[in-house]
Design an enzyme around this catalytic site. Structure first.
Site, PDB file in Angstrom:
ATOM      1  N   LYS B 133       5.969  -3.252  -1.141  1.00 27.47           N
ATOM      2  CA  LYS B 133       6.773  -2.891   0.032  1.00 27.47           C
ATOM      3  C   LYS B 133       7.376  -4.098   0.750  1.00 27.47           C
ATOM      4  CE  LYS B 133       3.240  -0.668   1.747  1.00 27.47           C
ATOM      5  NZ  LYS B 133       2.477  -0.363   0.533  1.00 27.47           N
ATOM      6  N   VAL B 160       6.780   3.979  -1.908  1.00 26.75           N
ATOM      7  CA  VAL B 160       6.673   5.000  -0.864  1.00 26.75           C
ATOM      8  C   VAL B 160       5.812   6.161  -1.352  1.00 26.75           C
ATOM      9  CG1 VAL B 160       7.930   6.640   0.575  1.00 26.75           C
ATOM     10  CG2 VAL B 160       8.928   4.406   0.084  1.00 26.75           C
ATOM     11  N   GLY B 162       2.991   6.431  -3.095  1.00 29.63           N
ATOM     12  CA  GLY B 162       2.417   6.399  -4.443  1.00 29.63           C
ATOM     13  C   GLY B 162       3.316   7.027  -5.480  1.00 29.63           C
ATOM     14  N   GLY B 215     -12.377   4.626  -2.980  1.00 30.99           N
ATOM     15  CA  GLY B 215     -11.242   3.774  -3.359  1.00 30.99           C
ATOM     16  C   GLY B 215      -9.938   4.190  -2.702  1.00 30.99           C
ATOM     17  N   GLU B 218      -8.850   0.425   2.004  1.00 34.81           N
ATOM     18  CA  GLU B 218      -9.178  -0.990   1.840  1.00 34.81           C
ATOM     19  C   GLU B 218     -10.429  -1.332   2.648  1.00 34.81           C
ATOM     20  OE1 GLU B 218      -7.065  -3.016   0.116  1.00 34.81           O
ATOM     21  OE2 GLU B 218      -5.437  -1.582  -0.130  1.00 34.81           O
ATOM     22  N   ASP B 229       1.280   0.862   7.627  1.00 35.91           N
ATOM     23  CA  ASP B 229       1.659   1.134   6.239  1.00 35.91           C
ATOM     24  C   ASP B 229       2.681   2.273   6.182  1.00 35.91           C
ATOM     25  OD1 ASP B 229       1.163   0.914   3.223  1.00 35.91           O
ATOM     26  OD2 ASP B 229       0.752   3.038   3.622  1.00 35.91           O
ATOM     27  N   LYS B 233       6.757   2.228   4.991  1.00 34.76           N
ATOM     28  CA  LYS B 233       7.355   3.168   4.047  1.00 34.76           C
ATOM     29  C   LYS B 233       8.544   3.881   4.683  1.00 34.76           C
ATOM     30  CE  LYS B 233       3.059   3.692   1.476  1.00 34.76           C
ATOM     31  NZ  LYS B 233       1.748   4.372   1.414  1.00 34.76           N
TER      32      LYS B 233
END
Lengths: 352, 352
Positions: B133, B160, B162, B215, B218, B229, B233
């Site tokens: 990104k 954007v 996934g 998972g 983070e 985030d 996007k």
């Protein structure tokens, strides 16, 4: 996407009804956008309906054609450019266009006259965009081969679930995926009826007459309510997205006429919804195809569809499960899907 | 789509982490499919990570590179092809590839080293596909112009949401539309947390640690939970789909850390759901951009998203309202989106 130059594209239109006329309106209202975003100038050089054709190699006045149709008259009656004695096929045979837009009514018996027009256009090196399911259901492999052999594109996103980019997502975004299951609510009429029956406790007859009044059902809704329209769309998806050369006979079809208010109530009581779902299920190197009323859990993406929605889910190996849906209050998105196909042909030709 | 001939494409990869390594695995596992469906043979001629580069103009053995990384070692350590002293940028500068795949971690401060690598590649006439990104958020107009000026493509659908084809649907299927409102659940971590909190009555801390264990978050989730985030996007969607040159500063951002169990319960009691929604709302010839926790009615397409889903809705003038969603159990669909972008570059180049 534009490279700065404007590309002039001459096109012919077969069929100036629901979709064709709205497409012409979009060509006119989106003229500046097409030029600015795609570098595209669309010039209507011929249009055919049951009254004959109107044609002019230099370009027909689109607003006049639209006005003529809105007065209930035929294009063959245009005072300057009308040729009542000529058919759409003869117009295509005469040539002089880069692109054929085919939007005549679906004739599921033999696909004519659309099928002959499309074959002629592809053979003559014209790109073709069609909103007509019949030629694809009846002759997909032959038409795809003709396009390939003549180095032109055949596009038909508008044939499956109106303005939902179902074919586009399947062909482009899942180009490298294996699709192990595809599920779609592909027919607006039946989804409207089932959803209104469930939400508003209507009878089938009431819901159908509401659908007809709102323009979401034909006077004779047989092909829709018996599931054949959805089955036709599933056959097109099978060829184009699943690479599986299905015929209509390969689809197990059950319509919605056997779904009563009791069944819908019972489903709702268990937190499920009944939708007419078209399903393709991988089975070795084949797919099992069916269209039938199906109970879906409430959190299934297709369970949530409202009366004016259609939707599709692709379950894949590497692209996850991708769903898409459209709210379609009017037939404009279907006409806009035709325009999108036209744009995509020239965008991909000129894409840098 | 294949024209019968196989096109050999030499590519370099920057970043062999979560996305990059999975991309290499897909290149290997989908080799036959790429050849059969797209007529494409992908040859890895260089790969860079923090350890240096591995390169071979004739093609690197992909399984060996993958194995090396899975042992926790760097590509610079490859016994034959490793060059520990060379950087990714130097590798790109040396040339010898048709395509750069950029999948290094996002550096939101200055976009480096990815930004320099992408600029170098575009200037040198290479196509670029990125999953990163940062360079787009920081320098979209400059990169788009570089691609145009050099007659190459820059693609970034994987940046954007996934594997959701959000950019693709916006750019291609809505190419001629005006989008008056766009709504997206674009961040998996926050949607996982809010959905688990609501469905399973978890606290924020519990839901976060579940997300981390699975998972989906983070170790330092700040950028996700504070909404940045999703805002990044949204900026990419603004440039690429809305044609609106937004900066991160233009986005009003509120994260989810202020959403407690009481608020989620109150929302549920009223039949609504709280999601972190990125919104672009047309306002004259501009868009107002925001990311904030938003109450959605239960029948809103984004309200239904489960913990491992992301989704987007485009409200348009002529294409109706189109929504799309993805179930993403693993990071594979994001890597598959990179492969899809690669395929699309050459499919559109060779499309007939």
């Amino acid at each position: 996407m534009s490279t700065g130059e404007t590309q002039r594209v001459k096109f012919m239109l077969i069929g100036a009804g629901n979709v064709g006329l709205r497409f012409l309106n979009l060509v006119e209202s989106k003229r500046a956008t097409l030029r600015e975003r795609l570098g595209l100038e669309l010039i209507l050089v011929g249009v055919a309906d049951r009254s004959g054709v109107a044609r002019n190699p230099e370009g027909l006045p689109v607003p006049e054609i639209v006005a003529l149709k809105q007065e209930g008259r035929g294009v063959g009656e245009h005072p300057h450019w009308g040729v009542p004695s000529e058919t759409g096929l003869e117009m295509v045979q005469a040539g002089g266009a880069d692109l054929l837009v085919e939007a005549s009514p679906a004739n599921m018996v033999d696909g004519q006259p659309a099928l002959a027009c499309i074959e002629e256009a592809l053979s003559d090196g014209m790109h073709v965009v069609t909103a007509n399911k019949a030629p694809l259901v009846l002759a997909f492999p032959r038409l795809a081969e003709l396009a390939r052999d003549n180095g032109v594109q055949l596009r038909y996103d508008a044939t499956v679930a109106g303005g939902l980019p179902a074919v586009n997502i399947g062909q482009r975004d899942l180009a490298v995926a294996e699709i192990h299951r595809l599920e779609g609510v592909l027919n607006l009429t039946t989804n409207y009826i089932l959803t209104r029956m469930a939400q508003d406790e209507m009878s089938y007859e009431e819901a159908l007459s509401h659908a007809q009044a709102a323009g979401h059902a034909e006077t004779d809704p047989t092909l829709d309510v018996e599931g054949w329209d959805a089955a036709n769309k599933l056959v097109i998806l099978a060829h184009s997205v699943l690479r599986f050369p299905a015929k209509l006979d390969d689809v197990e079809v059950t319509g919605i006429t056997g779904v009563d208010e009791e069944a819908l109530k019972a489903a709702a009581a268990e937190g499920t919804r009944i939708k007419l779902v078209a399903i393709a299920e991988a089975d070795g190197d084949r797919y099992r195809l069916s269209v039938r009323p199906t109970r879906l859990p409430a959190d299934h993406p297709l369970a949530q569809l409202g009366p004016k929605q259609m939707g599709i889910v692709f379950h894949t190996d590497i692209n996850g499960s991708i769903s898409a849906a459209i709210v379609e209050d009017t037939p404009i998105p279907t006409a806009a899907a035709v325009l999108r196909d036209v744009g995509e042909i020239y965008a991909s030709e000129g894409r840098i």
